[in-house]
Design an enzyme around this catalytic site. Structure first.
Site, PDB file in Angstrom:
ATOM      1  N   ARG A   1       0.849  -1.187   0.000  1.00  0.00           N
ATOM      2  CA  ARG A   1       0.000   0.000   0.000  1.00  0.00           C
ATOM      3  C   ARG A   1       0.887   1.240   0.000  1.00  0.00           C
ATOM      4  O   ARG A   1       1.847   1.323   0.764  1.00  0.00           O
ATOM      5  CB  ARG A   1      -0.902   0.002   1.228  1.00  0.00           C
ATOM      6  CG  ARG A   1      -1.803   1.240   1.316  1.00  0.00           C
ATOM      7  CD  ARG A   1      -2.598   1.237   2.612  1.00  0.00           C
ATOM      8  NE  ARG A   1      -3.529   0.130   2.652  1.00  0.00           N
ATOM      9  CZ  ARG A   1      -3.900  -0.504   3.764  1.00  0.00           C
ATOM     10  NH1 ARG A   1      -3.381  -0.148   4.929  1.00  0.00           N
ATOM     11  NH2 ARG A   1      -4.760  -1.499   3.719  1.00  0.00           N
TER      12      ARG A   1
ATOM     13  N   ARG B   1      -4.259   2.513  17.330  1.00  0.00           N
ATOM     14  CA  ARG B   1      -4.953   1.894  16.188  1.00  0.00           C
ATOM     15  C   ARG B   1      -4.748   2.807  14.978  1.00  0.00           C
ATOM     16  O   ARG B   1      -4.126   3.861  15.077  1.00  0.00           O
ATOM     17  CB  ARG B   1      -6.450   1.753  16.527  1.00  0.00           C
ATOM     18  CG  ARG B   1      -7.232   0.699  15.753  1.00  0.00           C
ATOM     19  CD  ARG B   1      -6.858  -0.726  16.076  1.00  0.00           C
ATOM     20  NE  ARG B   1      -7.890  -1.660  15.597  1.00  0.00           N
ATOM     21  CZ  ARG B   1      -8.009  -2.058  14.336  1.00  0.00           C
ATOM     22  NH1 ARG B   1      -7.183  -1.613  13.413  1.00  0.00           N
ATOM     23  NH2 ARG B   1      -8.971  -2.896  13.998  1.00  0.00           N
TER      24      ARG B   1
ATOM     25  N   GLY C   1     -16.073  -7.448   2.276  1.00  0.00           N
ATOM     26  CA  GLY C   1     -16.016  -8.885   2.498  1.00  0.00           C
ATOM     27  C   GLY C   1     -16.124  -9.323   3.934  1.00  0.00           C
ATOM     28  O   GLY C   1     -16.286 -10.507   4.222  1.00  0.00           O
TER      29      GLY C   1
ATOM     30  N   CYS D   1     -13.917  -2.280   4.931  1.00  0.00           N
ATOM     31  CA  CYS D   1     -13.039  -1.511   4.050  1.00  0.00           C
ATOM     32  C   CYS D   1     -13.814  -0.974   2.848  1.00  0.00           C
ATOM     33  O   CYS D   1     -13.428   0.042   2.267  1.00  0.00           O
ATOM     34  CB  CYS D   1     -11.874  -2.376   3.576  1.00  0.00           C
ATOM     35  SG  CYS D   1     -10.764  -2.897   4.900  1.00  0.00           S
ATOM     36  N   GLY D   2     -14.898  -1.640   2.483  1.00  0.00           N
ATOM     37  CA  GLY D   2     -15.743  -1.169   1.384  1.00  0.00           C
ATOM     38  C   GLY D   2     -16.747  -0.114   1.801  1.00  0.00           C
ATOM     39  O   GLY D   2     -17.532   0.350   0.972  1.00  0.00           O
TER      40      GLY D   2
END
Length: 595
Positions: free
Chosen positions: A140, A254, A512, A517-518
């Site tokens: 990333r 985090r 998913g 994340c989506g």
């Protein structure tokens, strides 16, 4: 590490004064400033929190920030890995090259080196795909504001091409690139190549600040409020010390997200960021109101809330530092599902959290929020796909649809060629996983639109239901994903389009797993992967269906509409939702009306 000197590379925004520009380039302290009692917060608002709770839980030792021994009881496994060895040592102390030279057989013999490849390398932006691509990594990048060049795009294409079918790239929901198929021995050379084209992957994963998001139309939008690029560039350079590594912000409890808003359209999704800069004026000065605490997690999702603070544009970096230090110093490190910054805000209360931010500001001062918001509340969000005029006369930008964000090496080379041949050698990535080609002369538009890549693969005018389609990686590559997402999202959307006609885009997001994340909670219709049972009682892939997410000034998160729907049953359900909630018309009825 008492402080770091960061020679910022980007120019300050043109509307800032010379003194402001200089201040943005000055030495920034990377440690908390002295902590006198703040004068901007009423004492009664802080009385409920025990003073001992305000003791910082981390301290600087030998250039790294370490969790104090007295706060180590009940910490999560990831914190233990960080204590055993700070992940940044792999980069700063050149420990990575030794790791890259080892065989996987050697690496697997030791818990220490296994933790290196499965956990610590995420600080370098490398994610081992142990479950579905053993021995291969996703990398990333950092791409502030989603702006990239043709040279960078070509380099990334060359990096993934060598991996054949294992190599590909994704546009992410944070205006970023992720490349896939990478093997460990190649990483030193890839990192060198990234540096040569002005890219880095440093501090892009795990307990770090993620890619700073801004307006994808920054600098070219006729209706923009402010050009966000200088701010997002400064934030990224500061947070990573110009890609040299900034350990002041690499041991957060985090992950932490930040965005700078520059559009009335709120393309930046401020309500789901830990810190969002909202443009506002105050007594004739330009600056930002601040929102804090927005996030998604499997157990909880929360909209960002006002910090009741306004900063002049000069203080974009100091307030970012102050918020990060408050979170780093005071955030809990137990259950990972309860360590995002909003949990700390909830524990302390917004006024006490604000007081802690004030303590860490250079002058221990922070003005209250301004009522002079510059974002127009009644603004109708514009579609950036297709051809649109820029503020620069004679030029347009072209938004192209990248189906679920997935591209191959040849696609990237072609995108780079188009950016060079028709534009200014620049591409813009968006949080909806699409790409914008800016700075196209109007006389060249017709030729660009005839290019095979735009006719056959990445259309500026996709089918209406495809326009708002977003999907995470899914279980093709991601070990946390419960279901396959990208191919299924395309297939379900195509099938639904055969059943129902709509007149307005409907944003459909797929994720998913519950990590989201989506970003299914911001979608009109969202799908969160799960396992369920079909009508015969057999275990199968399914989805929890969300409904009603909204973006823009009246934003709010969607809620579960129906749980555990087998994936094979989604098409008729979505068709029904479109008819009942979005004005959809069944195709058969539409055909009858035409007859």
């Amino acid at each position: 590490m008492a402080s770091i000197s960061v020679p910022f590379l980007s120019q300050a925004p043109t509307h800032l004064s010379n003194s402001t520009s200089l201040r943005l380039k000055t030495r920034i302290s990377a440690t908390p400033t002295p902590t006198p009692t703040p004068t901007t917060v009423a004492p009664s608002s802080t009385a409920a929190v025990d003073a001992s709770r305000m003791e910082p839980r981390v301290e600087e030792r030998g250039g790294y920030w370490v969790l104090k021994e007295k706060f180590r009881e009940g910490i999560n496994p990831q914190e233990k890995v960080k204590i055993e060895k700070d992940p940044m040592k792999l980069f700063i102390e050149d420990g990575f090259n030794e790791l890259a030279s080892m065989s996987f057989e050697e690496i697997e013999k030791s818990k220490h080196t296994k933790d290196d490849i499965d956990v610590r390398l995420k600080w370098l932006g490398l994610f081992h795909r142990r479950k579905h691509q053993y021995g291969r990594f996703m990398m990333r990048l950092k791409l502030p504001n989603g702006v990239t060049s043709s040279a960078q795009t070509r380099y990334l294409a060359s990096a993934i091409r060598q991996y054949g079918k294992e190599g590909c790239a994704d546009v992410t929901t944070r205006q970023n690139w992720q490349i896939r198929g990478v093997v460990l021995p190649d990483v030193p050379e890839i990192l060198k190549g990234l540096s040569e084209v002005g890219l880095t992957s440093l501090q892009s994963g795990m307990d770090n600040v993620r890619n700073p998001v801004g307006n994808p139309l920054a600098g070219i939008d006729p209706h923009e409020i402010v050009d966000t690029r200088p701010y997002t560039n400064l934030l990224s350079q500061f947070i990573t010390a110009n890609a040299r590594g900034n350990t002041a912000f690499t041991n957060l409890p985090r992950k932490w997200n930040v965005c700078v808003v520059g559009s009335h359209d709120l393309y930046e999704h401020p309500h789901i960021n830990d810190l969002a800069y909202m443009p506002a004026t105050k007594k004739g000065r330009f600056g930002f109101n601040l929102l804090v605490g927005g996030f998604f997690s499997p157990k909880r999702c929360a909209d960002a809330i006002p910090l009741d603070a306004w900063i002049p544009a000069d203080d974009v970096l100091p307030v970012c530092q102050a918020v990060l230090e408050a979170y780093r110093d005071l955030g809990t490190r137990g259950n990972r599902q309860k360590t995002r910054m909003m949990w700390l805000i909830d524990e302390l209360g917004i006024e006490q959290f604000r007081a802690e931010v004030v303590k860490r500001m250079p002058q221990q001062e922070l003005e209250r929020s301004s009522s002079e918001d510059l974002v127009q509340k009644q603004w109708e969000r514009r579609d950036y796909l297709g051809v649109h005029p820029q503020k620069q006369e004679g030029f347009s930008f072209v938004g192209i649809h990248i189906p679920v964000g997935r591209v191959q090496a040849d696609d990237m080379d072609e995108l780079a060629r188009l950016a060079d041949e028709y534009g200014s050698g620049e591409l813009r990535l968006t949080v909806e996983q699409n790409i914008i080609i800016p700075n196209v002369e109007n006389s060249r538009l017709e030729a660009l639109l005839k290019e095979p890549l735009l006719r056959d693969r990445f259309s500026p005018e996709p089918p209406i239901l495809m326009k708002g389609l977003v999907a995470c990686t899914g279980n093709q590559f991601c070990g946390q994903a419960i279901i396959e997402t990208k191919a299924r999202a395309l297939k379900v959307t195509e099938d639904v389009g055969r059943l129902v006609s709509v007149t307005q885009p409907v944003r459909m997001h797929w994720t998913g797993c519950p990590n989201s994340c989506g970003q299914v909670q911001v979608a009109d219709i969202g799908f969160m992967g799960c396992m369920t049972r079909d009508e015969n009682g057999n275990v199968c892939e399914g989805a929890d269906v969300f409904l009603g997410g909204r973006i823009g000034s009246d934003c709010h998160l969607g809620e579960v509409y129906k749980k555990r729907v087998p994936c094979k049953d989604l098409v008729p359900l979505v068709a029904e939702i479109l008819v009942n909630h979005f004005g959809g018309v069944p195709r058969e009825r539409e055909e009858e009306a035409e007859d």
